[in-house]
Design a protein around this motif. Structure first.
Motif, short mmCIF file in Angstrom:
data_model
loop_
_atom_site.label_atom_id
_atom_site.label_comp_id
_atom_site.label_asym_id
_atom_site.label_seq_id
_atom_site.Cartn_x
_atom_site.Cartn_y
_atom_site.Cartn_z
N MET A 1 -39.41 31.70 56.23
CA MET A 1 -39.27 31.36 54.82
C MET A 1 -38.28 32.31 54.15
SD MET A 1 -40.29 29.20 52.70
CE MET A 1 -39.74 29.06 51.03
N ILE A 2 -37.36 31.73 53.49
CA ILE A 2 -36.36 32.57 52.82
C ILE A 2 -36.94 33.07 51.51
CG2 ILE A 2 -34.10 32.57 51.75
CD1 ILE A 2 -33.39 30.37 53.75
N PRO A 3 -36.83 34.33 51.27
CA PRO A 3 -37.30 34.85 49.97
C PRO A 3 -36.36 34.41 48.85
CG PRO A 3 -36.29 36.59 51.24
CD PRO A 3 -36.24 35.36 52.11
N LEU A 4 -36.87 33.43 48.11
CA LEU A 4 -35.98 32.83 47.10
C LEU A 4 -35.54 33.84 46.06
CD1 LEU A 4 -37.76 29.41 46.67
CD2 LEU A 4 -35.53 29.87 47.70
N ASN A 5 -36.47 34.72 45.73
CA ASN A 5 -36.06 35.66 44.66
C ASN A 5 -34.96 36.59 45.14
OD1 ASN A 5 -37.96 36.54 46.43
ND2 ASN A 5 -38.99 37.89 44.95
N TRP A 6 -34.92 36.86 46.41
CA TRP A 6 -33.82 37.69 46.91
C TRP A 6 -32.51 36.94 46.88
CZ3 TRP A 6 -33.94 42.74 47.32
CH2 TRP A 6 -35.19 43.37 47.32
N ILE A 7 -32.62 35.65 47.04
CA ILE A 7 -31.37 34.87 46.94
C ILE A 7 -30.84 34.93 45.52
CG2 ILE A 7 -30.41 32.57 47.07
CD1 ILE A 7 -31.89 32.08 49.51
N VAL A 8 -31.78 34.89 44.59
CA VAL A 8 -31.32 35.03 43.20
C VAL A 8 -30.66 36.38 43.00
CG1 VAL A 8 -32.07 35.09 40.81
CG2 VAL A 8 -33.11 33.47 42.37
N GLY A 9 -31.25 37.42 43.63
CA GLY A 9 -30.61 38.74 43.53
C GLY A 9 -29.23 38.72 44.13
N LEU A 10 -29.10 38.06 45.28
CA LEU A 10 -27.78 37.97 45.90
C LEU A 10 -26.80 37.26 44.96
CD1 LEU A 10 -25.89 38.17 48.37
CD2 LEU A 10 -26.75 35.94 49.08
N GLY A 11 -27.31 36.19 44.34
CA GLY A 11 -26.44 35.47 43.39
C GLY A 11 -25.99 36.39 42.27
N ALA A 12 -26.92 37.21 41.77
CA ALA A 12 -26.55 38.12 40.69
C ALA A 12 -25.47 39.09 41.15
CB ALA A 12 -27.78 38.88 40.20
N ALA A 13 -25.63 39.56 42.39
CA ALA A 13 -24.62 40.49 42.91
C ALA A 13 -23.26 39.82 43.02
CB ALA A 13 -25.08 41.03 44.25
N LEU A 14 -23.29 38.62 43.55
CA LEU A 14 -22.00 37.91 43.68
C LEU A 14 -21.39 37.67 42.31
CD1 LEU A 14 -22.72 35.30 46.47
CD2 LEU A 14 -21.18 37.26 46.57
N PHE A 15 -22.27 37.33 41.36
CA PHE A 15 -21.81 37.10 39.99
C PHE A 15 -21.12 38.36 39.45
CE2 PHE A 15 -22.84 37.46 35.46
CZ PHE A 15 -22.26 36.30 34.97
N ALA A 16 -21.78 39.50 39.67
CA ALA A 16 -21.21 40.75 39.16
C ALA A 16 -19.89 41.05 39.85
CB ALA A 16 -22.20 41.89 39.37
N ILE A 17 -19.86 40.80 41.15
CA ILE A 17 -18.61 41.08 41.88
C ILE A 17 -17.49 40.19 41.33
CG2 ILE A 17 -17.49 40.89 44.11
CD1 ILE A 17 -20.24 41.58 45.34
N GLY A 18 -17.85 38.95 41.10
CA GLY A 18 -16.83 38.04 40.53
C GLY A 18 -16.36 38.54 39.18
N ALA A 19 -17.30 38.99 38.38
CA ALA A 19 -16.93 39.46 37.05
C ALA A 19 -15.99 40.65 37.17
CB ALA A 19 -18.17 39.82 36.25
N VAL A 20 -16.33 41.56 38.08
CA VAL A 20 -15.45 42.71 38.27
C VAL A 20 -14.08 42.24 38.69
CG1 VAL A 20 -15.04 44.73 39.71
CG2 VAL A 20 -17.31 44.30 38.80
N GLY A 21 -14.07 41.27 39.58
CA GLY A 21 -12.78 40.77 40.03
C GLY A 21 -11.94 40.26 38.88
N VAL A 22 -12.55 39.51 37.98
CA VAL A 22 -11.77 39.00 36.84
C VAL A 22 -11.25 40.15 36.00
CG1 VAL A 22 -11.90 37.64 34.75
CG2 VAL A 22 -13.04 36.84 36.80
N MET A 23 -12.06 41.18 35.92
CA MET A 23 -11.68 42.24 35.00
C MET A 23 -10.68 43.22 35.58
SD MET A 23 -15.09 43.06 32.83
CE MET A 23 -16.27 42.97 34.13
N VAL A 24 -10.73 43.42 36.91
CA VAL A 24 -9.87 44.49 37.41
C VAL A 24 -8.64 43.99 38.17
CG1 VAL A 24 -11.78 46.08 37.55
CG2 VAL A 24 -11.10 44.83 39.59
N ARG A 25 -8.67 42.81 38.69
CA ARG A 25 -7.50 42.38 39.46
C ARG A 25 -6.42 41.92 38.51
NH1 ARG A 25 -7.68 42.51 45.11
NH2 ARG A 25 -5.47 42.29 44.76
N LYS A 26 -5.16 42.20 38.92
CA LYS A 26 -4.07 41.83 38.04
C LYS A 26 -3.40 40.54 38.48
CE LYS A 26 -1.77 45.09 36.16
NZ LYS A 26 -0.92 46.24 35.84
N ASN A 27 -3.70 40.13 39.69
CA ASN A 27 -3.11 38.90 40.19
C ASN A 27 -3.91 37.72 39.65
OD1 ASN A 27 -2.46 36.65 41.75
ND2 ASN A 27 -1.72 37.99 43.39
N PRO A 28 -3.29 36.85 38.89
CA PRO A 28 -4.05 35.76 38.27
C PRO A 28 -4.73 34.88 39.29
CG PRO A 28 -1.70 35.40 38.02
CD PRO A 28 -1.86 36.79 38.52
#
Lengths: 626, 100, 479, 469, 177
Positions: free
Chosen positions: B1-28
């Motif tokens: 059984m996959i721990p669903l709440n951990w998947i949500v945590g993973l999603g949050a991490a990916l979300f944060a990484i994406g946000a960082v990417g938008v904010m720090v990368r200069k290549n559109p």
């Protein structure tokens, strides 16, 4: 009622018609027209006075309401007229002496370009003065009061291109406004307490009131301030000397005979109130006495013929207020009457002299004029004797009545001052007479061209001279005439004329004679120069009127101006504040604008900041982060 | 059984990484990719919750996200191409004429 | 309904100026304002001229206008001054000028007649716009700044008032009275003291800015100084009264407890303004500024009349508004003529003009005397009533006010004498033209009339005043 | 038989017909514009017909969409916006024939936002609205236009990501996608709180609330003028509609924890937006900041969280939009061939074209909130709402913002009414379609200010319906 | 659980790779890795159809498009990342992201949704299940997506249509001369 309005309106009509049609009127018409109207007014006044005296009962009063002046905040204040024996005396003097001075002015002003304007002003003054004395309540009185002030302002500043005249006019007006405000406050107080400002209404209440409450003291004091300003009592007296900048008939009519005595009128009118305010009542006498001697001292060494007369007027007004202060109301009115005669004579005669000398007023340029203008000299002499209190000239009787009553009522100090002042008066008046008419001419050139005044000027002067000679005879009549007025309400019981102790009379007359002799010795025998005595300690101060003008400047005027200047800075602050706030916001906006850097990544960052803030807020609110 | 709440945590991490990417990368392009990653993170969370609720609605939502992403990428790339066609470098900071 | 026609006339005139050729703009404005004046005269004889129509029923807003004793004479004041202002205006000012002037006239009628707070507020703000454009378009570069100041300061005040207006209605609603903006229904409403105080000051600031009352007069010097004379006359004569009128009409019925609570503070501030304006006027070198600051002082006097919280003080203010409006309007017009003729406003640059322009000098002096409160002219009656009210409430302020009357005489005469008297320093100027006399004479006549017969106004104003106040005033009210 | 969704269907049909028109006729053809306009008119007529229909409100597609008076009012507003934008850019060769197609597509997005009742439709609406606008923003092909499109796109994608994640969390917290099934009482609160925060961010981003506003000035300035108009009016309507719908349907029972935050944001937005407007020299940019400030006003209506707030918000959208239409139409006329207009370019406008100056005046005064214009009535209603909600802070924030912004709106007017230094009195062309928009907008603005009662009635009716849920 | 950890590491690694890779092409490849990891997650979460869609649409279509554009735009150009020029941007971004991501992760992990314990419904997440939904009650969503794709098509046409060179409006003085 009918009749009063006509008396009132005729001079106003004159002022209005002359103002409106002066361009169309032939040269002499305005003067004649104005004189005529005042003369008619005089005749009507006589009829009205007869009507008053023939009224049945003890209340010799004609009164009536013209219209409702203001209402809405209590019982209405009416535009009420009121004629009783007291106002009747003033009515006669105003219109009578006024008519004579109008006639005199026809001659005096005949070569002045502003002649029509002058007569319009003069008529306007007569109207205002009549309104003042015919007023049936304090509000209408105040209107008249202010309008005579305005007329005085017009006439002092008649020669409006003379800076001194303009300044004098302003001074007179502002000081009189002070008095107006006093009356305004006083009558407002009365209205608040008694729901009315009509004389009859108030006096009926006063008759039953107990004296001595602070309210009455304050009210009386405020009203007295009005009288002080108008009648130039110390310390509000400076404007009167400056007022001599106006044409001489004006000085005669307004600043000697009539307007300046309005204060006496008001105080005599308010005798029921003065009964209730003993402290103020005393104060009136004290200030009156002080003004008398103070002004007399100033008159000693004046160099200007009109200035001497002006300060003598002040001094005589002091006498009148002294009379008021010792409840010698009839005597004060009597003195007002005789003063109107002799002071008008003096001024008009002086006017003739000035006229004859082509406008010269400096005593240093006169002398030896008696041959050139005998009629003038004669009248002047009579009036001088009258003012000096030499029997049987009119001034003797009236002054004696005041001093006698002062003595009888126990005001010995005031009496002594009055007596001493009488001597001083005799001295400076004879000094004036001698310097003007006797001795050698001090300016040959002027003397050459000096001439007697035309008939139109001489006749009024002579008539007034005669009146100052015989005016004393009116005393008994006046006593009877005024007694209904002063017995109508409580407080006038001591008003009737009394005679003082014999030694007092002898002392007074003796002093006057001594003063005459001194003056004769100094200015005829030794031919002392007019300027003599003005370079040493008391003389300097006397000539400068004891420095009261500069004292006013230092104490009141300059501080106000400085405060105004200081406030200019505050104002700049306020105005700059408005601009400052606006431009501050603008500058703030401009400083804020660079937040908008144009970099997308910064924008994303800003969004993220918002996300964090909102997230934190919500998580805190629901208690996740505590 | 996959721990669903951990998947949500993973999603949050990916979300944060994406946000960082938008904010720090200069290549559109990379910024755009990072944004896509944020979308993907959301889609993952939707699917995880759909699994947890046994409801298809989350999956439908994820499907719509994928479809919309396709459309958005089409437009986005077109815009990027049209903006950077004549430019020397792919630098988002060069595109900052409008400001203030 | 009659009032609506009275409002419609200037509006129609305004539209007509836009359509008609440029050359007849002034004629249209003149006819319109005259019709307005005649209509106003009719209003004096019509007892039921008001209108009460559900404007926005959802919010309880009614288009409710009345001409009661409070508004009647202010309507008259504006009718007269607009006629005068139009006649005194430059014929070549252009159609926009007359358009804005008529729009202003329209909004002033609405403002003075409104008894619904919303309607009042609407016109209160609307009238800012025409003045803004009149200042912008027909004066110099400083005039533009003045316009900006005028608009922003006034709007800042009235925005807070807007919150107050709504808050009153909302509170009334929460009290269970339903949503209404009718002043008479809002009066005497129960509010918590804190809220009431805030609302009180919100309203007061708005009204004080418009009047203007010290220290919120920042817009005044530039606006009065830079605008064309007819506009100055309107601003100082009519619009400034709107501020005081607002206090009377709106605040007195609603905020009586707050007036009582803050009375001393209000009296002190108003007295400070009174003294301040007078002393500033004393030190000004610009003749328009002397009048402007004198007017500031007089506005403070009106405020004092209200703050005395006595019936006689309120009545005095009611009367004094009309009187002062006529006189100061006339004075500014005369000053404008002087400025046109001499090209300067600095009093040092002028002197002795009486010789070449005696008639101008006479009218100048007349209005000077009126504004300094000469008994016999209407200013006196107003000041008398105000001072009586002050004595009844706080005698100290009455004494100060009395003292300021003296200073007023001083500064007003100072400017008159400096300009008109003394040795002529300037070249001769043209005297009044007969066309100018044509409107000055009736104006002066009107001033004299109400000066010697104040009862003509006070007797009518009283019932409305008591009606407006609803509950009796405290001590000092003679009734 | 209900025509509930036919306004939307007709737009979809319109899109296709317009595309066909573009293809069939010549590329520069005007027919596409006519078809687009006809579509809008037809959709509008159906909307009006629906208004009087007895069968509303109705939930369709398993509560995915709800057609009620609210959505119909939103329909009306966005149709006006679309018509205005279309007519301001009428047959302008700079924008090409695709312009009407994209306008219709975005219109569809806005309409969908009005009737959304679940997360999917919400997201679809947002994207359907945004995608055409990305294109339109960049469509001018110039540097600024491209920059505007790029910025809009990147930040839009970013914010959509945030929105989606928020929706996902909300989904997890509640187990449903449907607004009306959200039940705050049975949610997992921390999840819901986090989800709500992110969702709100995603939505207010479109509305332009500080600090999520930064794209607005740049995008408005860079975009072609009709597009800016469309964004300023239409996007605001859509975003406000969905925000209100989402919050009030989903969280109406418990405003205590989400309302105040929006209140703070509203105050911040009103002040900052107006403040920055003060510093602007470009008219489009000024109006962009004004749009931000007005978003703050709209947010007041939401955070007041009462019936009055909803009504006031709906009401305020109309005068705001009309003023925007009028102002942009004037800018379009004066700018002519140019893309933007600085304040200095306005100098002397009153002498070049008095009527344009007058219309600009009305628009600006309405934005500033002066009585006898619709803007005043709108602000009045909002203040009412704030005070009814016992939130005087909002009302005061509103007027403080309005005060700050005042000078910003007045400065262009002062320029317009002062004399120009030069002699550049080249006559201004009045395109017919734009003139219609301008005149209608101005007349309606004044009409709304003078007699707002009918619109108030409609709005109240619509919000009353809304609260029956 | 181990599978989950491995997959999560792959997904996170892909994500981090996207934002740290120096060249855009690498970023794109990392993103594909991330997407594929997610696709596997979808399978694990009983969303088979979505997994397929993810692979086809994302990894297939979208990423190819990306790669294409990357090569188009970077061909012959300097494709290295320019230096960071905004002060504090990276640090702030990092802090904010950690705050947001961390916060959300903590919330998500600590508060699981109310899972239904019963077995999965029939056809849950497979092609049939999705088909029934999307072509049934939720068809309207599909239509909307179709419209979006249409928009994209129009957009590409609009944005890259041959532009008549629009000259900036001539200034007045130029026009006069």
């Amino acid at each position: 009622m009918q009749g009063l309005v006509e008396i009132l309106v005729l001079p106003l009509l004159g002022a209005a018609t002359i103002t409106a049609f002066k361009g169309l009127m032939p040269k002499r018409l305005p003067g004649i027209w104005a004189s005529l109207l005042v003369a008619v007014s005089f005749i009507l006044s006589i009829f009205q006075d007869r009507r008053v005296s023939q009224l049945a009962g003890s209340h010799h009063v004609i009164t009536g309401v013209l219209w409702n002046w203001a209402t809405g905040f209590g019982p209405a204040i009416h535009f009420r007229l009121y004629l009783d024996p007291l106002s009747a005396v003033w009515l006669l003097i105003i219109t009578g002496v006024g008519a004579l001075i109008h006639i005199y002015s026809i001659g005096y002003m005949h070569d002045d370009a502003g002649e029509p304007r002058f007569f319009a002003y003069l008529n306007f003054f007569i109207f205002s003065m009549l309104l003042l004395v015919l007023a049936g309540n304090l509000v209408v009185l105040l209107i008249g009061w202010a309008l005579v002030g305005l007329a005085s302002y017009f006439l002092i500043g008649f020669w409006y291109d003379r800076p001194t005249a303009v300044a004098a006019a302003k001074k007179a007006f502002v000081m009189n406004t002070l008095g107006d405000v006093g009356i305004l406050l006083g009558l407002a107080l009365l209205y608040i307490h008694y729901h009315g400002v009509g004389y009859q209404h108030l006096f009926a209440i006063f008759t039953h009131a107990k004296p001595g409450s602070a309210f009455f003291e304050w009210t009386a004091l405020l009203l007295y301030i009005g009288a002080m300003a108008k009648s130039a009592q110390f310390p509000l007296h400076m404007w009167l000397a400056d007022a001599m900048e106006g044409p001489t008939p004006v000085s005669a009519l307004i600043h000697a005979a009539t307007m300046v005595t309005a204060g006496v009128y008001l105080m005599a009118r308010l005798y029921p109130l003065l009964r209730l305010a003993p402290v103020t009542h005393e104060l009136i006498g004290v200030i009156g006495a002080f003004t008398a001697i103070f002004a007399a001292s100033i008159a000693f060494f004046q160099q200007d013929i009109k200035k001497v007369l002006a300060y003598s007027t002040l001094s005589q007004l002091g006498y009148m207020f002294l009379g008021i202060g010792v409840s010698a109301y009839t005597a004060s009115v009597f003195h007002f009457m005789t003063h109107a005669f002799f002071k008008a004579t003096l001024f008009l005669a002086a006017g003739s002299v000035i006229h004859g000398l082509a406008g010269e007023q400096d005593l240093g340029q006169m002398g030896g004029l008696w041959k050139k203008m005998p009629w003038t000299m004669g009248s002047f002499l009579v009036a001088t004797l009258a003012i000096s209190g030499i029997p049987p000239f009119s001034g003797y009787f009236s002054k004696e009545a005041i001093l006698g009553q002062a003595f009888n009522s126990g005001h010995y100090i005031l009496w002594a001052i009055g007596v001493f002042t009488a001597g001083m008066t005799a001295f400076y008046m004879f000094r004036l007479f001698f310097l003007t008419f006797t001795g050698k001419p001090r300016n040959e050139h002027l003397h050459e061209h000096a001439h007697e005044a035309p008939l139109v000027m001489t006749i009024p002067v002579v008539i007034l001279g005669v009146l100052s000679l015989i005016g004393g005879a009116f005393g008994g009549w006046l006593n009877r005439w005024l007694s209904p007025a002063f017995h109508q309400y409580a407080g006038g019981s001591a008003a009737a004329l009394e005679s003082g102790p014999l030694f007092g009379t002898i002392l007074t007359v003796g002093l006057a004679v001594v003063a005459f002799l001194v003056a004769y010795w100094l200015y005829v025998k030794r031919d002392t120069a007019p300027k003599a005595g003005t370079d040493k300690a008391p003389g300097v101060w006397m000539l400068k009127a004891w420095g009261m003008d500069s004292a006013w400047m230092t104490v009141v005027v300059n501080p106000l101006k400085m405060l105004g200047t200081a406030l200019l800075t505050v104002e700049r602050g306020i105005l700059a504040g408005v601009v400052g706030i606006a431009s501050g916001v603008q500058a703030w906006a401009s400083d804020l604008a660079p937040i908008q850097t144009g970099y997308v990544r910064r924008y994303a960052l800003s969004i993220m900041v918002g996300v964090v803030a909102l997230l934190a807020y919500y998580l805190i609110r629901i208690g996740f982060i505590s | 059984m996959i721990p669903l709440n951990w998947i949500v945590g993973l999603g949050a991490a990916l979300f944060a990484i994406g946000a960082v990417g938008v904010m720090v990368r200069k290549n559109p392009l990379i910024m755009f990719m990072a944004a896509e990653m944020m979308w993907n993170a959301a889609a993952l969370v939707f699917v995880a919750y759909a699994r947890s609720f046994h409801a298809m609605s989350g999956q439908v939502m994820a499907f719509i996200i994928i479809g919309t992403a396709a459309a958005e990428v089409g437009i986005g790339l077109a815009i990027i191409v049209s903006v950077y066609h004549h430019r020397h470098r792919l630098d988002i900071d060069e595109v900052s004429q409008l400001k203030g | 309904m009659f009032l609506v026609w009275l409002m419609a006339v200037p509006l129609a005139g305004a539209i007509a100026t836009l359509i008609a050729p440029k050359e007849v703009s002034k004629a249209i404005a003149a006819i319109t304002s005259l019709v307005g004046l005649v209509g106003y005269a009719g209003l004096l004889f019509i007892s039921r001229a008001g209108i009460d129509w559900a404007w926005i029923p959802q919010w309880g807003i009614r288009f409710h206008l009345v001409s009661d004793g409070l508004s009647l004479f202010l309507l008259g004041l504006s009718a007269v001054l607009f006629v005068v202002a139009v006649f005194a205006s430059d014929a070549h000012a252009g159609r926009a000028y007359y358009f804005w002037l008529l729009v202003l006239s329209f909004s002033v009628v609405g403002l003075f007649a409104a008894v619904d707070l919303f309607v009042f507020y609407v016109f209160w703000e609307v009238l800012l716009i025409p003045v803004f454009f009149l200042l912008t378009g027909w004066s110099g570069e400083r005039g533009k700044k003045a316009a900006m100041k005028w608009l922003i300061m006034n709007l800042v005040g009235s925005f807070f008032m807007l919150v107050g207006v709504v808050a009153l209605a909302v509170i009334h609603n929460q009290n269970g009275g339903g949503l209404t903006f009718e002043i008479s229904q809002l009066s005497g409403m129960s509010m918590s003291a804190g809220v009431a105080s805030w609302l009180f000051f919100a309203f007061l600031v708005a009204f004080a800015i418009k009047a203007p009352l010290w220290p919120l007069h920042g817009w005044m010097p530039d606006a009065y100084g830079e605008s064309p004379a007819p506009v100055t006359a309107i601003i100082s004569g009519v619009l400034s009264k709107a501020g005081i009128y607002g206090i009377l009409r709106v605040m007195i019925p609603i905020f009586m407890p707050q007036f009582r609570e803050y009375q001393t503070l209000l009296l002190i501030v108003a007295t400070a303004g009174l003294v301040y304006g007078a002393l500033m006027a004393l030190r000004q070198q610009d003749m328009k500024m002397v009048t402007a600051y004198g007017s500031l002082s007089h506005m403070a006097m009106m405020a004092l009349g209200i703050f005395s919280l006595t019936s006689v003080g309120l009545l005095g203010t009611t009367f004094y508004m009309v009187a002062h409006g006529l006189m100061v309007g006339g004075l500014f017009l005369v000053l404008g003529m002087l400025e046109n003729r001499t090209g300067t406003r600095t009093i040092q640059d002028m002197a002795g003009l009486n010789r070449s322009a005696p008639r101008l000098a006479a009218y100048f002096l007349f209005f000077v005397l009126g504004t300094l409160g000469l008994p016999g002219l209407p200013g006196f009656a107003g000041e008398y009533m105000i001072i009586q009210g002050l004595i009844a409430s706080h005698v100290v302020f009455a004494v100060i006010a009395g003292f300021i009357l003296i200073v007023a005489a001083w500064y007003m005469l100072r400017v008159f004498q400096a300009v008109m008297q003394g040795p002529a320093r300037t070249t001769a100027i043209k005297d009044l033209w007969s066309r100018q006399v044509a409107w000055l004479v009736p104006l002066a006549g009107l001033v004299i009339l109400i000066g010697i017969w104040p009862a003509g106004i006070t007797a009518h104003a009283v019932p409305s005043l008591y009606h407006a106040m609803h509950f009796a005033l405290g001590k000092g009210g003679v009734h | 038989m209900t025509y509930a969704l036919w306004p939307e269907y007709s737009v979809v049909i319109g899109v296709f017909v317009t595309m066909i028109a573009v293809m069939v006729f010549n590329r520069r053809s005007i027919q596409a514009y006519w078809v687009g306009l006809a579509t809008i008119v037809v959709s509008g007529i159906i909307t009006i017909a629906d208004w009087s229909s007895k069968s509303l409100p109705v939930a369709l597609y398993g509560h995915a969409v709800t057609v009620d008076a609210f959505s119909l009012v939103v329909n009306g507003l966005v149709l006006v916006a679309a018509a205005g934008a279309l007519m301001i850019g009428w047959n302008d060769k700079r924008y090409g024939p695709d312009f009407p197609v994209l306008v219709l597509l975005a219109l569809l997005g806005m309409m969908v936002l009005g009737l959304a009742n679940n997360f999917v439709v919400l997201f679809i609406g947002i994207e359907l609205l945004s995608l055409p606008l990305y294109i339109l923003a960049a469509s001018r092909g110039t540097g600024e236009s491209g920059e505007a499109g790029l910025k809009y796109l990147l930040l839009g994608a970013f914010s959509s990501g945030i929105l989606l994640f928020g929706l996902a969390l909300l989904y997890g917290a509640s187990g449903t996608l449907v607004f009306t099934h959200l039940d705050p009482a049975h949610m997992i609160l921390p999840l819901a709180g986090a989800g709500l925060a992110l969702t709100v961010v995603g939505l207010v981003f479109k509305l332009g609330i500080v600090p999520f506003h930064m794209w607005i000035p740049d995008v408005y300035e860079g975009s072609p003028l009709p597009v800016t108009t469309y964004m300023a009016f239409g996007t605001k309507v859509g975003a406000a509609a969905i925000l209100m719908r989402f919050l009030f349907f989903g969280f109406s029972l418990d405003a205590g924890w989400w309302g105040p935050a929006l209140g703070y944001l509203a105050v911040l937005t009103m002040v900052v937006g107006n403040l920055l407007a003060l510093a602007q020299k470009d008219l489009k940019r000024l109006l962009a900041y004004s749009g931000i400030a007005n978003a703050g006003y709209l947010l007041v209506g939401i955070s007041a969280h009462n019936m009055f707030g909803a009504r006031a918000l709906l009401f305020y959208l109309l005068p705001y939009g009309l003023a925007v239409l009028a102002a942009f139409a004037v800018i379009q006329f004066v700018a002519g061939e140019r893309d933007s207009l600085s304040l200095d370019d306005l100098t002397g406008l009153a002498y070049r074209s008095p009527w344009l100056a007058a219309f600009l005046t009305v628009a600006m005064l309405s934005l500033a909130g002066i009585p006898l214009t619709g803007g005043f009535v709108g602000k009045f209603y909002l203040i009412q709402a704030a005070l009814f909600a016992n939130q005087p802070g909002l009302a005061i924030g509103l007027v403080v913002g309005a005060m700050v912004g005042l000078a910003a709106y007045v400065r262009p007017l002062q320029r317009a009414f002062s004399k120009a230094a030069g002699e550049s009195s080249e006559p201004i062309r009045w395109p017919v379609a734009g003139s219609i928009v301008l005149v209608v907008a101005v007349v309606a603005t004044i009409g709304l200010g003078v007699y707002p009662a009918p619109v108030v009635h409609i709005v109240n009716h619509s919000a009353a319906f809304y609260w029956l849920h | 659980m181990i599978g989950f950890v491995i997959l999560a590491i792959i997904a996170l690694g892909g994500g981090i790779g996207v934002i740290v890779a120096r060249q855009p092409v690498h970023s794109a490849l990392f993103l594909i890795m991330n997407i594929l990891a997610l696709a596997i997650f979808y399978i694990l979460l009983s969303a088979e159809f979505l997994a397929a869609a993810q692979v086809i649409v994302y990894a297939g279509a979208i990423m190819v498009l990306f790669l294409f554009v990357v090569t188009l735009l970077t061909a012959g150009k300097d494709d290295r990342e320019p230096k960071e020029n905004l002060a504090g941007q990276r640090l702030t971004a990092g802090i904010l992201a950690v705050l947001v991501g961390g916060g959300l992760a903590v919330v998500g992990v600590l508060y699981p949704s109310r899972a239904i314990g019963l077995g999965l419904p029939h056809n849950f997440g497979n092609l049939r299940g999705m088909g029934v939904t999307l072509w049934g009650p939720d068809f309207i969503y599909l239509a909307a997506v179709a419209l979006m794709l249409l928009t994209a098509a129009v957009g590409v046409l609009v944005l890259n249509r041959p532009r008549r060179q629009v000259k900036p409006a001539p200034r007045l003085e130029e026009r006069e001369s």
